[in-house]
Enzyme design. Structure first.
Site, PDB file in Angstrom:
ATOM      1  N   TYR A   1      34.514  35.728  38.326  1.00 11.45           N
ATOM      2  CA  TYR A   1      33.633  35.535  39.484  1.00 11.45           C
ATOM      3  C   TYR A   1      33.748  34.093  39.970  1.00 11.45           C
ATOM      4  O   TYR A   1      33.649  33.147  39.181  1.00 11.45           O
ATOM      5  CB  TYR A   1      32.174  35.819  39.109  1.00 11.45           C
ATOM      6  N   SER A   2      33.944  33.939  41.285  1.00 10.40           N
ATOM      7  CA  SER A   2      33.994  32.603  41.875  1.00 10.40           C
ATOM      8  C   SER A   2      32.637  31.917  41.695  1.00 10.40           C
ATOM      9  O   SER A   2      31.593  32.525  41.890  1.00 10.40           O
ATOM     10  CB  SER A   2      34.320  32.688  43.375  1.00 10.40           C
TER      11      SER A   2
ATOM     12  N   CYS B   1      38.723  33.584  51.035  1.00 10.98           N
ATOM     13  CA  CYS B   1      38.128  34.142  49.821  1.00 10.98           C
ATOM     14  C   CYS B   1      37.315  35.378  50.186  1.00 10.98           C
ATOM     15  O   CYS B   1      36.541  35.358  51.141  1.00 10.98           O
ATOM     16  CB  CYS B   1      37.245  33.106  49.118  1.00 10.98           C
TER      17      CYS B   1
ATOM     18  N   GLU C   1      42.168  33.186  47.584  1.00  9.26           N
ATOM     19  CA  GLU C   1      41.636  33.840  46.377  1.00  9.26           C
ATOM     20  C   GLU C   1      40.941  35.119  46.815  1.00  9.26           C
ATOM     21  O   GLU C   1      39.851  35.084  47.383  1.00  9.26           O
ATOM     22  CB  GLU C   1      40.658  32.925  45.647  1.00  9.26           C
TER      23      GLU C   1
ATOM     24  N   TYR D   1      40.168  39.461  45.833  1.00  7.75           N
ATOM     25  CA  TYR D   1      39.959  40.323  44.668  1.00  7.75           C
ATOM     26  C   TYR D   1      39.767  41.767  45.102  1.00  7.75           C
ATOM     27  O   TYR D   1      39.629  42.050  46.273  1.00  7.75           O
ATOM     28  CB  TYR D   1      38.737  39.847  43.872  1.00  7.75           C
TER      29      TYR D   1
END
Length: 377
Positions: free
Chosen positions: A154-155, A335, A375, A377
C-alpha cells in the site's frame, strides 16, 4: 469522544476553481485558534468506534493546517540519510505495529469506501514520501496451507513525520474491496478483499504486521526545490501525493523549502468521493502560486466530447501547459489503478501527434531524464 469538542470549519475556494468545497466535521480539542503555539504539539485523538464507520465522514488531521501554514516536525534526524530506507523489515520477519485510528473519508454518495488508517510504528520503520508499506493480514494462505498470507503493498499517504508530526506513525489510504454477485447483486463476504477489509475493520490498539518500506520510483526528487511536479491520480492513488504536499506546504522542514509548482490532477466518481479535499483546498488558498488542483468527476462532469470526464480528459484540457512544463524539466507522476494508464497514454499520444511530436520518442526521453514516475496496481 468524551473529551473532544466538535468544531466545524468552512473553507472558501477561489472563484473559477473546478472543484467542490464541502463543509467538514473535524474533531478537535478545545483550543484558541488565534494562538498558534499549540499546533506542533497537539495530539489529535481520532479514535472512533468501528460500529458506525461506514456512516461517518471525517477528514483526518485537518484542523492543524486550517490554522497555521507550517507545523514543526521531529525528529529532524529523519533528514540526515542520503538514501531512502529499503526493506528494513521483510516478510519472514515483519514488524508488529499498532493501529492508531481508522476513519472513513468519503461521503455517503461515494460508490466505494476508502479509509484513512494511521499505524503507530514507534519510529522503528522510517520511510520517505512516495514509498510503500507491506501488510500481512492475519490468517493462513489459502494456496499454501500452514503459511502466512501474502504481503499486500500500500502506498504511504503521509510524510515521513506522519500525521502527528513526530516520526512515529504512518498513514495508509485503503479502499475496502467488496465483491457483489453479478446475478443477485448481493455482497459475497467470502470473496471480499482479505487485507483491505482487515485494515478497514481494524480498531485502535489492534496489532498489524508490516514490511518495508519499499519502492524508489515514486520518491520525491528534492535536488531542485523549485522544480515542477505534475501529479496524476485516480482514487486512492492520491496517497503518495498527500505525503508530498504535506512536506511541501504543511510542515516546517529546515532542509527542504519548496518554491516550485505542485499540480495535482485527481479523478474520482463524484464530489462525495474526493479524498483529502479539504487539505488540498487549504494549500490552494495559502499557496496559490505554488499549487494547482484540478479534479475530474466521472459521474458529474462532462468532457469536451460530451462523455464522462476522466482524469485523462482533464489532462487533455491542459495539455499545452503540461507539455511545455515537461519540456522544461517537470516531473510527472501517475498512481492508481492499472487500468488508468492506457487511456492516459492514448491521450498523451494524441496530443503529441497534434503538436507534430513523436510520443514514443518523447516518452523515452522523459524516462531517460527520470521525469516519468509510474506506480499502478
Amino acid at each position: 469522544m468524551s473529551h473532544l469538542a466538535i468544531s466545524q470549519v468552512s473553507l472558501t475556494a477561489p472563484v473559477g476553481s473546478d472543484f467542490s468545497i464541502r463543509r467538514s466535521v473535524f474533531k478537535a480539542q478545545s483550543i484558541n485558534f488565534n494562538d498558534k503555539s499549540w499546533a506542533p504539539l497537539l495530539p489529535l485523538d481520532l479514535k472512533t468506534k468501528n460500529g458506525g464507520l461506514r456512516n461517518q465522514r471525517i477528514v483526518c488531521m485537518s484542523v492543524q493546517q486550517a490554522s497555521v501554514p507550517k507545523v514543526a516536525v521531529s525528529p529532524l534526524q529523519l533528514e540526515d540519510a542520503n538514501e531512502p530506507p529499503l526493506n528494513t523489515y521483510k516478510p519472514k520477519e515483519p514488524y508488529t505495529a499498532t493501529i492508531r485510528s481508522v476513519e472513513r473519508i468519503v461521503g455517503p454518495k461515494a460508490p466505494g469506501e476508502p479509509c484513512h488508517i494511521v499505524i503507530d510504528h514507534d519510529g522503528n520503520v522510517p520511510y520517505w514520501e512516495g514509498q510503500s508499506y507491506g501488510v500481512i493480514p492475519p490468517g493462513e494462505n489459502p494456496k499454501k496451507p500452514g503459511a502466512p498470507q501474502n504481503v499486500r503493498l500500500y502506498s504511504i499517504a503521509s510524510s515521513r513525520y506522519g500525521d502527528y508530526f513526530d516520526g512515529k506513525t504512518t498513514s495508509l489510504c485503503v479502499r475496502r474491496a467488496v465483491y457483489y454477485d453479478p446475478k443477485t447483486g448481493k455482497e459475497d463476504p467470502s470473496k471480499n478483499g482479505v487485507c483491505s477489509n482487515f485494515l478497514c475493520n481494524s480498531k485502535p490498539g489492534d496489532k498489524i504486521k508490516i514490511t518495508g518500506p519499499a519502492g524508489k520510483i515514486m520518491l520525491l526528487p528534492e535536488d531542485n526545490p523549485n522544480a515542477t511536479h505534475i501529479m496524476i491520480a485516480t482514487g486512492t492513488g492520491v496517497a503518495p501525493y498527500r505525503g508530498y504536499l504535506r512536506r511541501m506546504f504543511m510542515e516546517s522542514v529546515p532542509k527542504f523549502k519548496f518554491g516550485g509548482l505542485a499540480w495535482l490532477f485527481l479523478g474520482v466518481a463524484n464530489t462525495d468521493s474526493l479524498l483529502y479535499d479539504e487539505e488540498f483546498t487549504k494549500y490552494l488558498k495559502d499557496y496559490p502560486d505554488n499549487f494547482r488542483y484540478n479534479i475530474a468527476l466521472s459521474r458529474e462532469h462532462k468532457n469536451n466530447r460530451g462523455g464522462k470526464m476522466y482524469v485523462q480528459d482533464k489532462i487533455e484540457e491542459y495539455s499545452d501547459e503540461i507539455f511545455k512544463l515537461l519540456d522544461d524539466g517537470a516531473h510527472i507522476y501517475f498512481c492508481g489503478l492499472r487500468g488508468m494508464m492506457p487511456g492516459i497514454q492514448e491521450t498523451l499520444k494524441r496530443v503529441a501527434d497534434g503538436r507534430g511530436e513523436n510520443w514514443e520518442e518523447k516518452l523515452s526521453q522523459l524516462k531517460k531524464n527520470k521525469q516519468w514516475h509510474v506506480e499502478v496496481y
